[in-house]
Each structure stands twice: as C-alpha cells, then as structure tokens.
Design an enzyme around this catalytic site. Structure first.
Site, mmCIF file in Angstrom:
data_model
loop_
_atom_site.group_PDB
_atom_site.id
_atom_site.type_symbol
_atom_site.label_atom_id
_atom_site.label_comp_id
_atom_site.label_asym_id
_atom_site.label_seq_id
_atom_site.Cartn_x
_atom_site.Cartn_y
_atom_site.Cartn_z
ATOM 1 C CE1 TYR A 101 -3.349 2.867 0.805
ATOM 2 C CE2 TYR A 101 -1.936 3.363 2.679
ATOM 3 C CZ TYR A 101 -2.969 3.716 1.837
ATOM 4 O OH TYR A 101 -3.627 4.905 2.013
HETATM 5 O O1 LIG Z 1 -2.343 6.864 7.640
HETATM 6 C C1 LIG Z 1 -2.451 6.156 6.658
HETATM 7 O O2 LIG Z 1 -1.926 6.429 5.617
HETATM 8 C C2 LIG Z 1 -3.215 4.872 6.746
HETATM 9 O O3 LIG Z 1 -4.104 4.963 7.860
HETATM 10 C C3 LIG Z 1 -4.873 3.806 8.077
HETATM 11 O O4 LIG Z 1 -4.009 2.710 8.334
HETATM 12 P P1 LIG Z 1 -3.652 2.333 9.831
HETATM 13 O O5 LIG Z 1 -2.927 3.417 10.518
HETATM 14 O O6 LIG Z 1 -3.015 0.989 9.778
HETATM 15 O O7 LIG Z 1 -5.119 2.298 10.493
HETATM 16 P P2 LIG Z 1 -5.933 1.109 11.158
HETATM 17 O O8 LIG Z 1 -6.091 0.000 10.214
HETATM 18 O O9 LIG Z 1 -7.151 1.716 11.726
HETATM 19 O O10 LIG Z 1 -4.979 0.634 12.344
HETATM 20 C C4 LIG Z 1 -4.673 1.534 13.417
HETATM 21 C C5 LIG Z 1 -3.802 0.824 14.413
HETATM 22 O O11 LIG Z 1 -4.532 -0.245 14.982
HETATM 23 C C6 LIG Z 1 -3.772 -1.442 14.902
HETATM 24 N N1 LIG Z 1 -4.688 -2.565 14.729
HETATM 25 C C7 LIG Z 1 -5.419 -2.704 13.630
HETATM 26 C C8 LIG Z 1 -6.307 -3.731 13.481
HETATM 27 C C9 LIG Z 1 -6.428 -4.668 14.500
HETATM 28 O O12 LIG Z 1 -7.214 -5.638 14.449
HETATM 29 N N2 LIG Z 1 -5.667 -4.506 15.610
HETATM 30 C C10 LIG Z 1 -4.800 -3.493 15.782
HETATM 31 O O13 LIG Z 1 -4.144 -3.388 16.810
HETATM 32 C C11 LIG Z 1 -2.853 -1.245 13.719
HETATM 33 O O14 LIG Z 1 -1.719 -2.063 13.873
HETATM 34 C C12 LIG Z 1 -2.556 0.231 13.827
HETATM 35 O O15 LIG Z 1 -1.486 0.432 14.685
HETATM 36 C C13 LIG Z 1 -5.724 3.502 6.872
HETATM 37 O O16 LIG Z 1 -6.450 2.298 7.087
HETATM 38 C C14 LIG Z 1 -4.883 3.386 5.631
HETATM 39 O O17 LIG Z 1 -5.742 3.227 4.527
HETATM 40 C C15 LIG Z 1 -3.980 4.576 5.456
HETATM 41 O O18 LIG Z 1 -4.731 5.669 5.048
#
Ligand SMILES: O=C(O)[C@H]1O[C@H](OP(=O)(O)OP(=O)(O)OC[C@H]2O[C@@H](n3ccc(=O)[nH]c3=O)[C@H](O)[C@@H]2O)[C@H](O)[C@@H](O)[C@H]1O
Length: 420
Positions: A242
């Site tokens: 991504y």
């Molecule tokens: O800023 C971005 O550019 C991205 O932001 C977002 O990604 P992320 O920051 O990964 O958000 P998100 O999935 O909410 O996980 C948040 C936290 O929860 C943790 N997480 C997640 C799932 C889970 O089951 N458990 C968990 O601990 C996970 O490890 C993480 O630490 C957008 O989805 C992406 O499209 C993109 O725009």
C-alpha cells in the site's frame, strides 16, 4: 463436460476452425454434386459469414454501450447540473472516490459553500457497498451527482472533461488499507497506480487542464524513525505494498507536473477517522466488536511497545483538503503540452499528537460504557509500522491547516453517529 464459457470461446480457436472446416468439407462432398448447387451453397455460406460478423460487431458495440451505467442526454444534464457553481470565484471539482469516507465529506463541504461538484466512484466491495450507497444518498440529497464508473475508464474520463471544464480534480479513489495488500496486491496496482495514470492522462489532455489534489498517505514514511515526520524526510523504505503504491503515486504525479505542467498537490493523510468512516479500520471494527461482545485483537510492537497512530479527525482533514484546493496554483499546459512551470506540493495532514492503540480502546470503552474483550498479540509482519507522528508546520503555514479535534472528542462524535 465443457463449461458454457468453453463452448462459447474454445480454448484452442485454431483447432476449432480446422475441425469445423473438415466437417463442412464432409458435408459438402456428401450433399452437393452439381456445380450450380455448389455455387448456391457458396453464396449461402458467404451470406451466413457476413451476417455472423455483423452480429458479432453489434454484440461488441452493444456490450460497450449497454453495460455502461453512464452516458446519454439525461446523464450529461445531471453531470452539468451537479458541476454548476453557486458562488463567485467558486470552482468546479471532479471528486473521485466520492462515495468513500473522505470523498463524501469533501464533496459535501464543497457543495455546501457553493462549488460545483461531480462525484465518481466504482462502488467496489472492499467493504460493505451499502455504506457507500448510503453516503451516495446523502450526497444526492445535497444535489451532488455521483457517476458510477472506474477511474481506469479513459473513455468515461474523456467524456466527463468533455461535458464539464473542471477547474480542479480531488482524487481520493484508492485501494485503502495497509494489511489487505497481502491478500489482494493487484487491487493496489489497479486502483493506486493504473487508475492514477489514466486520470493524469485525462487531465493532461483536458482544456483547460485542472489542478489536481490527491490522497497520498502517512504510510510513505515507512520505517522512518525521525520524529515527527516531515515532508522532507526520507520516504524510500515503504513497509507495505500500500505504502509503495502511494509513494509511486508521488513520483508519477511529479512526472506529469514536470512534463505536462499539471498543478499537483499530494496530501499525506494520517489515519483518518470519524462518522461515515471505513469499517475496515481499527477504531470502527473495535467499536462493532465491543458492542457485539466479540473479542478484539490488539497488535503490540517489538519489545512489547504499544503501537501508536497520529489519528486525525475527518473534519480537520476536510479543512486541509479544501485549503489545498483553494491554494492550488493553476496548471500551465494546454493541448497536452507544458507552457510553463506549475506547482508541485506535498503536505502532511495529521493531528500532531500520536495515541497508542490501547489508549484508543480505553476511550472507546468509556464512550460505549462497555468493556472490550482484548486479545493482545505481537504485531505480525503484515506491513504495519510501529508509530506515525506528523509535523504539520508546512500545511499550517501554506494551507492555514489547524486540526482542532482530539481523539477523545472525535471518537465521541463517531460513537454518537454509529448509534443513530
Ligand atoms: O495513515 C495512513 O496512511 C493509513 O491509515 C490507516 O491505516 P492504519 O494506521 O493501519 O489504520 P488502522 O487500520 O485503523 O490501524 C490503526 C492501528 O490499529 C492497529 N490494529 C489494527 C487492526 C487490529 O485488528 N488490531 C490493531 O491493533 C494497527 O496495527 C494500527 O497500529 C488507513 O487504514 C490506511 O488506509 C492509510 O490511510
């Protein structure tokens, strides 16, 4: 038994032709002795072939026109109406991904202040499309028309630019989600790279060329350890496909800016959340699971360190998007040729105060008045980064960007929206 598809389109077309030719020959020898009968049958076969070919071309053109959900006088009228500007100095904006989370909010904000807005969305099923349909209904009720189509459809884009001389394109259509890239890598190439090029080609050829503002991502900082993340920091160590496609997008847009004079602004969004959000994101799926009494999985970083994100509330992001559109300089090209240098900008849009995932869960528990069943596991090697933290000085200075909603307040608004 051959499938219907195999029957219609044999896998070895050459063999098909030969077998058919032999069969026709056998029939031919058996049935036609006289030359005159042969002549008549030859004529018959020619007529048959001609009508088959014209039927095929009818089917081909028909499938093009009948399967498309766009086009026609009524459709063009809807597009034109939606693009109409209702304030002096307003803009006409093509918003891709308009039925998406950020796209729907930005479209509404622009429409509310009198700008012309036409949406474009393919309503794919990465997450429940009924949420996208509900956002569409909301936008329709505010006179924003959403064209159902794919950004990869160059004919559709050419038609849209033919019908409306868009001054700006807000490109938010994308394959989002960091971890899903391991399941469906090609979807990222299709939506984040191929469609970006298709869009830039259309913009480059449009007269006038629009200014483009598009969604990059905080994920481009990848394994960067310098905190907070600044636009000038290293972004050549993506941790997920991504992130790599978003970084590629930054390079690709730079090329179009350089060669064709397109005005380009890339926005690095930091984990955007809020009402009408994406169900695949942690805050959303955690809320749903807590309410349903199901366990949630909390990832933990190396050495037991909590993961942290610079969660940014949707209304703040919208202000950053609108500020970017308002300050975007014009594209300079025409007729597909550059006429002078055009702006190329990149901004962080974050909140500047990272919060750990367990803290996020604690806030949700308080708002929901329910305890989460937590399952804490070590972060799998799936593209996640340990933390994000935005330096937003540049956006503050040049866009007037100033986030005002903290996670506590923003999640309260989200929970209230969810219970409506
Ligand atoms: O800023 C971005 O550019 C991205 O932001 C977002 O990604 P992320 O920051 O990964 O958000 P998100 O999935 O909410 O996980 C948040 C936290 O929860 C943790 N997480 C997640 C799932 C889970 O089951 N458990 C968990 O601990 C996970 O490890 C993480 O630490 C957008 O989805 C992406 O499209 C993109 O725009």
């Amino acid at each position: 038994m051959p499938s219907l598809e195999e029957e219609l389109f044999p896998s070895t077309p050459g063999k098909f032709k030969i077998d058919r030719a032999h069969a026709i020959n056998r029939q031919f020898n058996r049935c036609f002795a006289s030359t005159s009968t042969m002549f008549l049958w030859a004529l018959f076969l020619i007529a048959l072939t001609a009508s088959y070919l014209s039927f095929q071309s009818f089917v081909d053109s028909g499938s093009r026109y009948f399967s498309a959900s766009w086009g026609g006088i009524q459709w063009e009228k809807q597009v034109r109406n939606s693009a109409q500007i209702h304030r002096s100095g307003g803009m006409s904006v093509l918003v891709t991904g308009a039925a998406g989370f950020v796209g729907s909010h930005v479209s509404l904000a622009l429409k509310r202040r009198g700008d012309g807005v036409v949406g474009l969305d393919n309503f794919n099923n990465y997450y429940d499309p009924s949420l996208k349909q509900a956002r569409k209904a909301l936008l329709n009720s505010h006179n924003v028309f959403i064209v159902e189509g794919d950004v990869n459809d160059a004919r559709l884009l050419a038609k849209l630019f033919d019908v409306v001389a868009f001054s700006h394109v807000m490109h938010l259509a994308a394959q989002a989600g960091v971890r899903y890239a391991m399941e469906n890598p090609h979807s990222y190439v299709h939506s984040n790279i191929a469609s970006l090029v298709t869009l830039l080609e259309a913009c480059k050829s449009a007269n006038p060329q629009p200014a483009i503002v598009w969604a990059s991502s905080s994920s481009v900082y990848g394994l960067n350890e310098k905190v907070p993340f600044s636009e000038s920091d290293q972004t050549d160590q993506p941790a997920s496909l991504y992130a790599a496609t978003k970084k590629a997008g930054e390079e690709i847009t730079h090329t179009y800016n350089h060669i064709y004079g397109l005005s380009v602004t890339g926005l690095r969004f930091f984990t955007v959340y809020g009402p009408w959000g994406r169900p695949d994101m942690a805050y959303f799926s955690f809320t749903r699971n807590i309410l349903q009494g199901k366990p949630i999985t909390i990832y933990r970083g190396k050495n037991g360190v909590d993961l942290a994100r610079d969660f940014t509330y949707i209304d703040d992001i919208v202000k950053g998007c609108v500020g970017s559109l308002d300050t975007a300089g014009k594209s300079t090209g025409s007729g597909g040729k550059k006429r002078g240098p055009a702006p190329y900008r990149v901004y962080n849009l974050g909140n500047t105060s990272p919060v750990t995932v367990p803290t996020l869960v604690g806030i949700l528990e308080r708002h929901l008045k329910m305890k989460a069943k937590k399952n804490v596991v070590d972060m799998p090697g799936n593209g996640d980064v340990p933390f994000t933290h935005a330096n937003i000085s540049l956006a503050r200075r040049e866009l007037g960007y100033k986030p005002t909603t903290d996670l506590q307040t923003g999640l309260k608004k989200f929970v209230r929206w969810g219970s409506l």
